[in-house]
Enzyme design. Sequence first.
Site, PDB file in Angstrom:
ATOM      1  NE  ARG A   1      -2.263  -1.756   3.336  1.00  0.00           N
ATOM      2  CZ  ARG A   1      -1.955  -2.997   3.675  1.00  0.00           C
ATOM      3  NH1 ARG A   1      -2.296  -3.998   2.886  1.00  0.00           N
ATOM      4  NH2 ARG A   1      -1.334  -3.255   4.803  1.00  0.00           N
TER       5      ARG A   1
ATOM      6  CD  GLU B   1       1.652  -5.023  13.019  1.00  0.00           C
ATOM      7  OE1 GLU B   1       0.755  -4.652  12.249  1.00  0.00           O
ATOM      8  OE2 GLU B   1       2.862  -4.770  12.830  1.00  0.00           O
TER       9      GLU B   1
END
Length: 171
Positions: free
Chosen positions: A59, A96
């Site tokens: 993105r 994460e």
Amino acid sequence: MADLRSFIRDVPDFPKKGIMFKDITPLLRSPEALERSVQALAEPFRNAGVTAVAGIESRGFIFGSCVARILGTGFVPIRKPGKLPWTTRRHEYVLEYGTDALEIHDDALGANDQVLIIDDVLATGGTAVAASALVKALNANLVGIATVIELTFLDPRKMLSGVNVHTLIQY
């Protein structure tokens, strides 16, 4: 024009259970929100001497190429391993929700380049640190990092001490 936050959709348990994914596709679908976001990403860097915008897969490519056009620079892709056709530099990092690596072409940047890194989300900071390391490994100067979203509860800026970080939406 509504707040950009209204164009971000929460997707629970993606890509795995316990993660609340911030989906930017509604923002991308709105011509006004997309234009507003890329202008806002570019704004703090208009007079910073940026010579190249590096976008992080995938993105970051969308926003980064638009910001490069606004700033009148070229675009450099930073990609997942095995996606670039030339010799590359590689940097591994922790996400994460797992581990990954990024690569950049060996000849993508040089000592005279002033680089702005663009991505959609700044979460733990691992991806941004990896991209920064790749820029610096090519002897280029990192001008800053700009993202649409910052997940402040993960404290990503602790990993980016001394880096000019600009984000549009904070959660």
